[in-house]
Design a protein around this motif. Sequence first.
Motif, mmCIF file in Angstrom:
data_model
loop_
_atom_site.group_PDB
_atom_site.id
_atom_site.type_symbol
_atom_site.label_atom_id
_atom_site.label_comp_id
_atom_site.label_asym_id
_atom_site.label_seq_id
_atom_site.Cartn_x
_atom_site.Cartn_y
_atom_site.Cartn_z
ATOM 1 N N ALA A 38 0.819 -1.211 0.000
ATOM 2 C CA ALA A 38 0.000 0.000 0.000
ATOM 3 C C ALA A 38 0.854 1.264 0.000
ATOM 4 N N ASP A 39 2.054 1.194 0.590
ATOM 5 C CA ASP A 39 2.908 2.391 0.643
ATOM 6 C C ASP A 39 3.768 2.565 -0.610
ATOM 7 N N GLY A 40 3.574 1.683 -1.603
ATOM 8 C CA GLY A 40 4.308 1.810 -2.856
ATOM 9 C C GLY A 40 5.632 1.070 -2.903
ATOM 10 N N THR A 41 5.969 0.366 -1.830
ATOM 11 C CA THR A 41 7.200 -0.412 -1.785
ATOM 12 C C THR A 41 6.983 -1.741 -2.498
ATOM 13 N N ARG A 42 7.918 -2.108 -3.338
ATOM 14 C CA ARG A 42 7.818 -3.379 -4.056
ATOM 15 C C ARG A 42 8.719 -4.414 -3.382
ATOM 16 N N SER A 43 8.123 -5.586 -3.074
ATOM 17 C CA SER A 43 8.846 -6.676 -2.412
ATOM 18 C C SER A 43 9.112 -7.815 -3.384
ATOM 19 N N LEU A 44 10.276 -8.402 -3.259
ATOM 20 C CA LEU A 44 10.675 -9.576 -4.015
ATOM 21 C C LEU A 44 10.809 -10.718 -3.009
ATOM 22 N N PRO A 45 9.894 -11.699 -3.037
ATOM 23 C CA PRO A 45 9.891 -12.730 -1.991
ATOM 24 C C PRO A 45 10.801 -13.928 -2.269
ATOM 25 N N ASP A 85 17.722 -1.344 -7.158
ATOM 26 C CA ASP A 85 16.406 -1.107 -7.748
ATOM 27 C C ASP A 85 15.357 -0.637 -6.737
ATOM 28 N N GLY A 86 15.756 -0.489 -5.474
ATOM 29 C CA GLY A 86 14.826 -0.010 -4.455
ATOM 30 C C GLY A 86 13.804 -1.033 -3.992
ATOM 31 N N LEU A 87 14.110 -2.318 -4.169
ATOM 32 C CA LEU A 87 13.212 -3.380 -3.731
ATOM 33 C C LEU A 87 13.523 -3.796 -2.305
ATOM 34 N N VAL A 88 12.526 -4.315 -1.620
ATOM 35 C CA VAL A 88 12.739 -4.966 -0.338
ATOM 36 C C VAL A 88 12.561 -6.465 -0.546
ATOM 37 N N ILE A 89 13.036 -7.240 0.408
ATOM 38 C CA ILE A 89 13.064 -8.695 0.286
ATOM 39 C C ILE A 89 12.035 -9.307 1.231
ATOM 40 N N GLY A 90 11.077 -10.007 0.645
ATOM 41 C CA GLY A 90 10.107 -10.755 1.443
ATOM 42 C C GLY A 90 10.726 -12.078 1.852
ATOM 43 N N ILE A 91 10.620 -12.416 3.138
ATOM 44 C CA ILE A 91 11.240 -13.659 3.599
ATOM 45 C C ILE A 91 10.205 -14.587 4.227
ATOM 46 N N VAL A 99 1.720 -13.564 3.330
ATOM 47 C CA VAL A 99 2.131 -12.362 4.040
ATOM 48 C C VAL A 99 3.346 -12.673 4.907
ATOM 49 N N GLY A 100 4.064 -11.640 5.270
ATOM 50 C CA GLY A 100 5.224 -11.795 6.133
ATOM 51 C C GLY A 100 6.078 -10.551 6.109
ATOM 52 N N TRP A 101 7.233 -10.681 6.685
ATOM 53 C CA TRP A 101 8.151 -9.556 6.776
ATOM 54 C C TRP A 101 8.833 -9.291 5.440
ATOM 55 N N SER A 102 9.089 -8.015 5.184
ATOM 56 C CA SER A 102 9.938 -7.581 4.085
ATOM 57 C C SER A 102 11.014 -6.690 4.682
ATOM 58 N N LEU A 103 12.247 -6.975 4.337
ATOM 59 C CA LEU A 103 13.393 -6.246 4.866
ATOM 60 C C LEU A 103 14.192 -5.669 3.710
ATOM 61 N N THR A 104 14.912 -4.601 3.974
ATOM 62 C CA THR A 104 15.801 -4.087 2.937
ATOM 63 C C THR A 104 16.910 -5.110 2.711
ATOM 64 N N PRO A 105 17.512 -5.105 1.546
ATOM 65 C CA PRO A 105 18.635 -6.019 1.316
ATOM 66 C C PRO A 105 19.736 -5.865 2.372
ATOM 67 N N LYS A 106 20.010 -4.639 2.784
ATOM 68 C CA LYS A 106 21.034 -4.417 3.809
ATOM 69 C C LYS A 106 20.626 -5.054 5.136
#
Length: 116
Positions: A38-45, A85-91, A99-106
């Motif tokens: 919803a906040d516009g962040t794209r996650s790659l799981p 690319d500004g993606l976060v990582i769904g784990i 559903v679950g947590w998404s974290l920055t690559p760092k």
Amino acid sequence: MAVSQSGSQAGAFLRDVRLSKVVWLVRDDDGSPTHLSADGTRSLPFWSTSPRAQRAAKIWGHGLRVEAMPLNTWCDRVLLDAARDGLVIGINWTGPRLVGWSLTPKEVLNRLAAAD
């Protein structure tokens, strides 16, 4: 203190991939699906085991298949590309709506390093 389902799944992800040295993803011929929050962040799981990824592929459907990737390749290539690319990582997303947590690559790299 109660641990959320997402928190326990994240802990399992870190534990599993450190032991197996493998990360699992779902993809089709065009690549891996991403999720726009919803906040516009794209996650790659990604998932820590083949059965977890297989459940996700079944839920999403559309001919997705499960693939393994060596942990070092994932850390050295995928996480760096995702950060660029500004993606976060769904784990270890789970449940009927995945559903679950998404974290920055760092954050993922830091948590993996701290868990050693």
